[in-house]
Design a protein around this motif. Structure first.
Motif, PDB file in Angstrom:
ATOM      1  N   MET A 157     -32.822  29.043  -3.089  1.00 14.23           N
ATOM      2  CA  MET A 157     -32.148  28.352  -1.991  1.00 14.23           C
ATOM      3  C   MET A 157     -30.985  27.488  -2.468  1.00 14.23           C
ATOM      4  O   MET A 157     -30.106  27.131  -1.685  1.00 14.23           O
ATOM      5  CB  MET A 157     -33.155  27.481  -1.225  1.00 14.23           C
ATOM      6  N   THR A 158     -30.976  27.148  -3.737  1.00 16.65           N
ATOM      7  CA  THR A 158     -29.898  26.316  -4.279  1.00 16.65           C
ATOM      8  C   THR A 158     -28.944  27.111  -5.158  1.00 16.65           C
ATOM      9  O   THR A 158     -28.254  26.555  -6.003  1.00 16.65           O
ATOM     10  CB  THR A 158     -30.470  25.133  -5.083  1.00 16.65           C
ATOM     11  N   GLY A 159     -28.898  28.418  -4.967  1.00 12.24           N
ATOM     12  CA  GLY A 159     -27.892  29.211  -5.656  1.00 12.24           C
ATOM     13  C   GLY A 159     -28.419  30.278  -6.566  1.00 12.24           C
ATOM     14  O   GLY A 159     -27.648  31.026  -7.168  1.00 12.24           O
ATOM     15  N   GLY A 160     -29.737  30.383  -6.724  1.00 14.62           N
ATOM     16  CA  GLY A 160     -30.293  31.427  -7.567  1.00 14.62           C
ATOM     17  C   GLY A 160     -30.183  31.103  -9.037  1.00 14.62           C
ATOM     18  O   GLY A 160     -29.789  30.015  -9.450  1.00 14.62           O
ATOM     19  N   ARG A 161     -30.535  32.072  -9.847  1.00 10.54           N
ATOM     20  CA  ARG A 161     -30.593  31.879 -11.301  1.00 10.54           C
ATOM     21  C   ARG A 161     -29.228  31.602 -11.909  1.00 10.54           C
ATOM     22  O   ARG A 161     -29.123  31.064 -12.993  1.00 10.54           O
ATOM     23  CB  ARG A 161     -31.184  33.119 -11.967  1.00 10.54           C
ATOM     24  N   GLN A 162     -28.132  31.990 -11.223  1.00 11.26           N
ATOM     25  CA  GLN A 162     -26.810  31.834 -11.809  1.00 11.26           C
ATOM     26  C   GLN A 162     -26.257  30.419 -11.652  1.00 11.26           C
ATOM     27  O   GLN A 162     -25.173  30.139 -12.130  1.00 11.26           O
ATOM     28  CB  GLN A 162     -25.832  32.816 -11.172  1.00 11.26           C
ATOM     29  N   ILE A 163     -27.020  29.526 -10.999  1.00 10.11           N
ATOM     30  CA  ILE A 163     -26.465  28.203 -10.744  1.00 10.11           C
ATOM     31  C   ILE A 163     -26.158  27.449 -12.029  1.00 10.11           C
ATOM     32  O   ILE A 163     -25.277  26.608 -12.080  1.00 10.11           O
ATOM     33  CB  ILE A 163     -27.426  27.384  -9.859  1.00 10.11           C
ATOM     34  N   GLY A 164     -26.867  27.761 -13.104  1.00 11.16           N
ATOM     35  CA  GLY A 164     -26.630  27.047 -14.348  1.00 11.16           C
ATOM     36  C   GLY A 164     -25.561  27.660 -15.224  1.00 11.16           C
ATOM     37  O   GLY A 164     -25.271  27.150 -16.298  1.00 11.16           O
ATOM     38  N   LEU A 165     -24.951  28.759 -14.792  1.00 10.45           N
ATOM     39  CA  LEU A 165     -23.956  29.425 -15.617  1.00 10.45           C
ATOM     40  C   LEU A 165     -22.587  28.816 -15.381  1.00 10.45           C
ATOM     41  O   LEU A 165     -22.166  28.643 -14.242  1.00 10.45           O
ATOM     42  CB  LEU A 165     -23.911  30.925 -15.294  1.00 10.45           C
ATOM     43  N   GLY A 166     -21.885  28.509 -16.448  1.00  8.49           N
ATOM     44  CA  GLY A 166     -20.543  27.975 -16.309  1.00  8.49           C
ATOM     45  C   GLY A 166     -19.517  29.074 -16.484  1.00  8.49           C
ATOM     46  O   GLY A 166     -19.810  30.171 -16.936  1.00  8.49           O
ATOM     47  N   LEU A 167     -18.258  28.792 -16.134  1.00 11.86           N
ATOM     48  CA  LEU A 167     -17.180  29.749 -16.311  1.00 11.86           C
ATOM     49  C   LEU A 167     -16.417  29.387 -17.578  1.00 11.86           C
ATOM     50  O   LEU A 167     -15.830  28.317 -17.679  1.00 11.86           O
ATOM     51  CB  LEU A 167     -16.239  29.713 -15.103  1.00 11.86           C
ATOM     52  N   ALA A 168     -16.425  30.274 -18.538  1.00 10.20           N
ATOM     53  CA  ALA A 168     -15.745  30.003 -19.794  1.00 10.20           C
ATOM     54  C   ALA A 168     -14.264  30.310 -19.661  1.00 10.20           C
ATOM     55  O   ALA A 168     -13.855  31.193 -18.917  1.00 10.20           O
ATOM     56  CB  ALA A 168     -16.357  30.856 -20.914  1.00 10.20           C
ATOM     57  N   SER A 169     -13.443  29.563 -20.413  1.00  8.42           N
ATOM     58  CA  SER A 169     -12.009  29.802 -20.355  1.00  8.42           C
ATOM     59  C   SER A 169     -11.626  31.060 -21.111  1.00  8.42           C
ATOM     60  O   SER A 169     -10.606  31.673 -20.844  1.00  8.42           O
ATOM     61  CB  SER A 169     -11.264  28.594 -20.947  1.00  8.42           C
ATOM     62  N   GLU A 170     -12.471  31.452 -22.067  1.00  9.53           N
ATOM     63  CA  GLU A 170     -12.212  32.667 -22.828  1.00  9.53           C
ATOM     64  C   GLU A 170     -13.466  33.522 -22.819  1.00  9.53           C
ATOM     65  O   GLU A 170     -14.591  33.021 -22.763  1.00  9.53           O
ATOM     66  CB  GLU A 170     -11.846  32.326 -24.277  1.00  9.53           C
ATOM     67  N   ALA A 171     -13.290  34.821 -22.902  1.00  3.55           N
ATOM     68  CA  ALA A 171     -14.437  35.712 -22.955  1.00  3.55           C
ATOM     69  C   ALA A 171     -15.160  35.536 -24.275  1.00  3.55           C
ATOM     70  O   ALA A 171     -14.534  35.401 -25.329  1.00  3.55           O
ATOM     71  CB  ALA A 171     -13.976  37.175 -22.806  1.00  3.55           C
ATOM     72  N   PRO A 172     -16.526  35.531 -24.295  1.00  2.73           N
ATOM     73  CA  PRO A 172     -17.245  35.351 -25.548  1.00  2.73           C
ATOM     74  C   PRO A 172     -17.101  36.559 -26.447  1.00  2.73           C
ATOM     75  O   PRO A 172     -16.867  37.672 -25.996  1.00  2.73           O
ATOM     76  CB  PRO A 172     -18.703  35.181 -25.073  1.00  2.73           C
ATOM     77  N   ALA A 173     -17.235  36.323 -27.728  1.00  3.16           N
ATOM     78  CA  ALA A 173     -17.231  37.416 -28.688  1.00  3.16           C
ATOM     79  C   ALA A 173     -18.426  38.305 -28.423  1.00  3.16           C
ATOM     80  O   ALA A 173     -19.431  37.862 -27.870  1.00  3.16           O
ATOM     81  CB  ALA A 173     -17.296  36.851 -30.119  1.00  3.16           C
TER      82      ALA A 173
END
Length: 232
Positions: free
Chosen positions: A166-182
């Protein structure tokens, strides 16, 4: 952020008329994720168990007669709760019973400002729908097939899953990185590696040919009172 999801079972509906708390179950969340820590206790209510209440949660007075009094485990409960926000389904009910037991033991009651009610959340998210725990679990696809009777810890676990959804699902803790990870870091974190760049393609011609324009003009001439002729 640390949050506690909790649920209670009782002898009835109103602590002001002598009903007592008989079970509490708590689940710890940190940043909307279950940590695996929980608190669970049964309590001797020092009174009888009405048949209607026992039919809901299955806790008989025979089962509860050798359990500790609420006052005997207050410190364990309060230590687990800490100062975290407290989330419950129909939270006024659960807060009312916990605070009645704390007051009976002459201990400070829980601050109602810490309360978060998932029923109120559901009413805002889904007005006009059913807001019971069972109905919301069905809506959000949460498996409750093992829930035969109410149980404080089981219901708290279901509510934890529901609250996360109800508060956004499992992805709520994921941030948006400025660069793609290796690639290695992406694999470790569960993120897919960035896709390889595509080869550039020249745009294909898309203008109409003279023959197509002539056919279009012939078709337009056959239209009877086209709308654009009415334009000022």
């Amino acid at each position: 952020m640390r949050e506690i999801i909790f649920d209670t079972e009782t002898t009835g509906l109103d602590p002001r008329t002598g009903d007592r708390l008989v079970e509490i179950g708590c689940i710890e969340l940190v940043d909307r994720r279950e940590t695996g820590r929980s608190f669970h206790a049964y309590y001797n209510p020092e009174r009888d168990m009405p048949a209607a209440a026992e039919a809901v949660h299955g806790l008989s007075i025979q089962f509860l007669s050798d359990k500790p009094l609420f006052a005997d485990r207050i410190d364990e409960l309060l230590e687990f709760l800490g100062d975290a926000p407290l989330i419950a389904h129909n939270a006024v009910f659960d807060f009312g019973f916990v605070n009645a037991e704390l007051a009976r033991a002459k201990r400070p009651i829980l601050d109602m400002a810490r309360m978060c009610c998932t029923v109120q959340m559901a009413r805002k998210l889904h007005p006009g729908a059913k807001h019971s725990l069972d109905a919301l679990c069905t809506r959000y696809g949460i498996d409750r097939s093992h829930r035969v009777k109410h149980g404080a810890l089981l219901d708290a676990e279901l509510l934890a899953h529901l609250y996360i959804e109800m508060t956004g699902g499992r992805q709520i803790g994921l941030g948006l990185a400025s660069e793609a990870p290796a690639p290695a870091a992406a694999a470790a974190s569960g993120h897919a590696p960035a896709a390889a760049p595509r080869a550039f393609r020249e745009p294909r011609p898309h203008a109409a040919t003279p023959a197509e324009l002539a056919r279009h003009a012939e078709f337009v001439a056959t239209l009877n009172q086209p709308l654009w002729h009415d334009s000022p």
